[in-house]
Design an enzyme around this catalytic site. Sequence first.
Site, PDB file in Angstrom:
ATOM      1  N   ARG A 109       0.868  -1.306   0.001  1.00 45.32           N
ATOM      2  CA  ARG A 109       0.128  -0.107   0.004  1.00 45.32           C
ATOM      3  C   ARG A 109       0.777   1.416   0.071  1.00 45.32           C
ATOM      4  O   ARG A 109       2.015   1.295   0.502  1.00 45.32           O
ATOM      5  CB  ARG A 109      -1.040   0.194   1.024  1.00 45.32           C
ATOM      6  N   GLU A 208      -6.938   6.586   7.104  1.00 47.80           N
ATOM      7  CA  GLU A 208      -6.257   7.604   7.733  1.00 47.80           C
ATOM      8  C   GLU A 208      -5.500   8.621   6.873  1.00 47.80           C
ATOM      9  O   GLU A 208      -5.043   9.751   7.169  1.00 47.80           O
ATOM     10  CB  GLU A 208      -5.081   6.517   8.201  1.00 47.80           C
ATOM     11  N   ARG A 212      -5.589   5.311   0.184  1.00 50.49           N
ATOM     12  CA  ARG A 212      -4.599   4.257   0.697  1.00 50.49           C
ATOM     13  C   ARG A 212      -4.523   3.367  -0.815  1.00 50.49           C
ATOM     14  O   ARG A 212      -5.819   3.005  -1.062  1.00 50.49           O
ATOM     15  CB  ARG A 212      -5.039   3.755   1.708  1.00 50.49           C
ATOM     16  N   CYS A 254       0.048  10.052   9.734  1.00 53.33           N
ATOM     17  CA  CYS A 254       1.072   9.757  10.799  1.00 53.33           C
ATOM     18  C   CYS A 254       2.490   9.775  10.186  1.00 53.33           C
ATOM     19  O   CYS A 254       2.998   9.341   9.088  1.00 53.33           O
ATOM     20  CB  CYS A 254       0.831   8.058  10.948  1.00 53.33           C
ATOM     21  N   THR A 256       5.103   8.174  10.825  1.00 52.18           N
ATOM     22  CA  THR A 256       5.750   6.855  10.472  1.00 52.18           C
ATOM     23  C   THR A 256       5.673   6.343   9.040  1.00 52.18           C
ATOM     24  O   THR A 256       6.148   5.749   8.658  1.00 52.18           O
ATOM     25  CB  THR A 256       5.205   5.741  11.137  1.00 52.18           C
ATOM     26  N   ARG A 263       4.174   0.266   2.347  1.00 55.42           N
ATOM     27  CA  ARG A 263       4.224  -0.664   3.375  1.00 55.42           C
ATOM     28  C   ARG A 263       3.993  -1.975   2.364  1.00 55.42           C
ATOM     29  O   ARG A 263       2.840  -2.214   1.893  1.00 55.42           O
ATOM     30  CB  ARG A 263       3.358  -0.739   4.539  1.00 55.42           C
ATOM     31  N   ARG A 292       3.193  -7.652  12.264  1.00 59.21           N
ATOM     32  CA  ARG A 292       2.120  -6.981  12.633  1.00 59.21           C
ATOM     33  C   ARG A 292       1.190  -8.186  12.883  1.00 59.21           C
ATOM     34  O   ARG A 292       1.558  -9.644  12.469  1.00 59.21           O
ATOM     35  CB  ARG A 292       1.443  -6.237  11.820  1.00 59.21           C
ATOM     36  N   GLU A 297      -2.274  -3.829  12.079  1.00 58.37           N
ATOM     37  CA  GLU A 297      -1.653  -3.046  13.257  1.00 58.37           C
ATOM     38  C   GLU A 297      -2.464  -3.388  14.620  1.00 58.37           C
ATOM     39  O   GLU A 297      -3.483  -3.059  14.500  1.00 58.37           O
ATOM     40  CB  GLU A 297      -1.506  -1.465  12.736  1.00 58.37           C
TER      41      GLU A 297
HETATM   42  P1  ADP Z   1      -1.835  -0.411   6.784  1.00 58.97           P
HETATM   43  O1  ADP Z   1      -1.614  -1.596   5.945  1.00 58.97           O
HETATM   44  O2  ADP Z   1      -2.873   0.520   6.035  1.00 58.97           O
HETATM   45  O3  ADP Z   1      -1.011   0.319   7.540  1.00 58.97           O
HETATM   46  P2  ADP Z   1      -2.944  -2.185   8.734  1.00 58.97           P
HETATM   47  O4  ADP Z   1      -1.850  -2.826   9.419  1.00 58.97           O
HETATM   48  O5  ADP Z   1      -4.327  -2.002   9.827  1.00 58.97           O
HETATM   49  O6  ADP Z   1      -2.802  -0.949   8.143  1.00 58.97           O
HETATM   50  O7  ADP Z   1      -3.583  -3.337   7.629  1.00 58.97           O
HETATM   51  C1  ADP Z   1      -4.730  -2.960   6.842  1.00 58.97           C
HETATM   52  C2  ADP Z   1      -5.376  -4.454   6.408  1.00 58.97           C
HETATM   53  O8  ADP Z   1      -4.692  -4.986   5.466  1.00 58.97           O
HETATM   54  C3  ADP Z   1      -5.789  -5.281   7.557  1.00 58.97           C
HETATM   55  O9  ADP Z   1      -7.125  -5.693   7.588  1.00 58.97           O
HETATM   56  C4  ADP Z   1      -4.850  -6.303   7.405  1.00 58.97           C
HETATM   57  O10 ADP Z   1      -5.366  -7.796   7.589  1.00 58.97           O
HETATM   58  C5  ADP Z   1      -4.668  -6.334   5.984  1.00 58.97           C
HETATM   59  N1  ADP Z   1      -3.557  -7.136   5.419  1.00 58.97           N
HETATM   60  C6  ADP Z   1      -2.388  -6.272   5.572  1.00 58.97           C
HETATM   61  N2  ADP Z   1      -1.332  -7.285   5.028  1.00 58.97           N
HETATM   62  C7  ADP Z   1      -1.881  -8.204   4.154  1.00 58.97           C
HETATM   63  C8  ADP Z   1      -1.461  -9.331   3.257  1.00 58.97           C
HETATM   64  N3  ADP Z   1      -0.331  -9.143   3.173  1.00 58.97           N
HETATM   65  N4  ADP Z   1      -2.285  -9.952   2.770  1.00 58.97           N
HETATM   66  C9  ADP Z   1      -3.787  -9.661   2.927  1.00 58.97           C
HETATM   67  N5  ADP Z   1      -4.299  -8.686   4.085  1.00 58.97           N
HETATM   68  C10 ADP Z   1      -3.155  -7.815   4.372  1.00 58.97           C
HETATM   69  C1  CIR Z   2       0.335   5.204  17.897  1.00 57.26           C
HETATM   70  O1  CIR Z   2       0.899   6.336  18.066  1.00 57.26           O
HETATM   71  O2  CIR Z   2       0.679   4.135  18.570  1.00 57.26           O
HETATM   72  C2  CIR Z   2      -0.501   5.173  16.662  1.00 57.26           C
HETATM   73  N1  CIR Z   2      -0.921   6.524  16.520  1.00 57.26           N
HETATM   74  C3  CIR Z   2       0.040   4.239  15.499  1.00 57.26           C
HETATM   75  C4  CIR Z   2       1.338   4.585  15.270  1.00 57.26           C
HETATM   76  C5  CIR Z   2       1.945   4.050  13.767  1.00 57.26           C
HETATM   77  N2  CIR Z   2       2.274   2.786  13.813  1.00 57.26           N
HETATM   78  C6  CIR Z   2       3.533   2.301  14.010  1.00 57.26           C
HETATM   79  O3  CIR Z   2       4.494   2.646  14.448  1.00 57.26           O
HETATM   80  N3  CIR Z   2       3.594   1.012  13.614  1.00 57.26           N
END
Ligand code: ADP
Ligand code: CIR
Length: 339
Positions: A109, A208, A212, A254, A256, A263, A292, A297
């Site tokens: 993403r 967020e 995305r 964010c 980060t 990611r 994660r 997350e």
């Molecule tokens: P972000 O990727 O936007 O930082 P999250 O860690 O919350 O945020 O992940 C977003 C969603 O994507 C979650 O529902 C997670 O289960 C899904 N996800 C993340 N990585 C994968 C993957 N490799 N395959 C399928 N789903 C994924």
């Molecule tokens: C926090 O401060 O914990 C949340 N706003 C998420 C921060 C971003 N994620 C990360 O560092 N993995």
Amino acid sequence: MGHPDFSKKSRSLIKKHLTENIYEKLRHLSTLSGFTIDQAIRSGLKNPDSSIGIYAGDEDSYKKFNPVLDPIILDYHKNTNHRVGSDFKPLALPDPDPAGQYIRSTRIRLARNLKGYSFPCNLSLNERQKVEDKIINALDCLPGDLKGAYASFEQAEATHLYQLKKQNLLFKKGDRFQEAAGFNLDFPRHRGVFHSLDKQFLVWINEEDHLRIISMEKSSNFESVFNRLGRAIDALSELLDFAHDSNHGFLTSCPTNIGTTMRAGVHIRLEKLEQKKELLHKLAKQHNLQIRGTGGEKTQVKKAVFDISNRQRLGITESRIIKTLHKGITAMIHAEKSL
Ligand code: ADP
Ligand code: CIR
């Protein structure tokens, strides 16, 4: 108001870096959209278990609140500059798990925000609608396999949304960290998910970040996931102007996520390494990867399916990120096999 009273338990970067002197400098400032440091740190104050604890409300936050954001960015990214250009040139990468034994899916993403609009924790209803409209219009112009349909959380059929939810393609209302920061204002209005017909390309609108941009497959084909994302971001960059500055790269809610905002990760089943957590974490550290939970997350790992992705997003190119992930995942699969 005096210096914010962070919980004794808090180990957040905002608590560490928002010294009394810096707070005194920032407390009377507001950004071009009227966002203040007190608004930016709401999440960290409310949630003692925050790791970062601050969100930007607009592009100008990165200038006005630079005295506290820069040390946080340096602490997290070990670097404050993103002086590398984007590199989405199509890549040839061997499949790290050709027999499909470990990797369930691969997902990359990117985050983007529209230039000139407040970021989602600081958007009025009217502005949120304008952001949504602009993005939908751009998505309507995408070519070939990127063409798709938009499911608005307000207007789409409940059964359609339910199907997407079951396929894990929707995003949820923000967690308590995002809630405290203001991301859930007017939820679910002017939010939704665009997806291509094959559901391998998605855009989340007004989660967020304004966008995305996601490429994902139930496979370990890093090459096709990366190359699809490259085509999508090239096309969208022709249609939309994104918030960006020469120091930080692309700007996100964010800190980060700034820089590439990328990611890239896999859902990978590592039953043996789950029993050897120390080794798994050692490998992740060695290859600069983050672990994660299965649901994203701050969630739990279920049935030994880990979400493993790059940690570094700033000062590195997109193609280097995917190559780093490839190398680290190959090493983890090797370790899993040898246990
Ligand atoms: P972000 O990727 O936007 O930082 P999250 O860690 O919350 O945020 O992940 C977003 C969603 O994507 C979650 O529902 C997670 O289960 C899904 N996800 C993340 N990585 C994968 C993957 N490799 N395959 C399928 N789903 C994924
Ligand atoms: C926090 O401060 O914990 C949340 N706003 C998420 C921060 C971003 N994620 C990360 O560092 N993995």
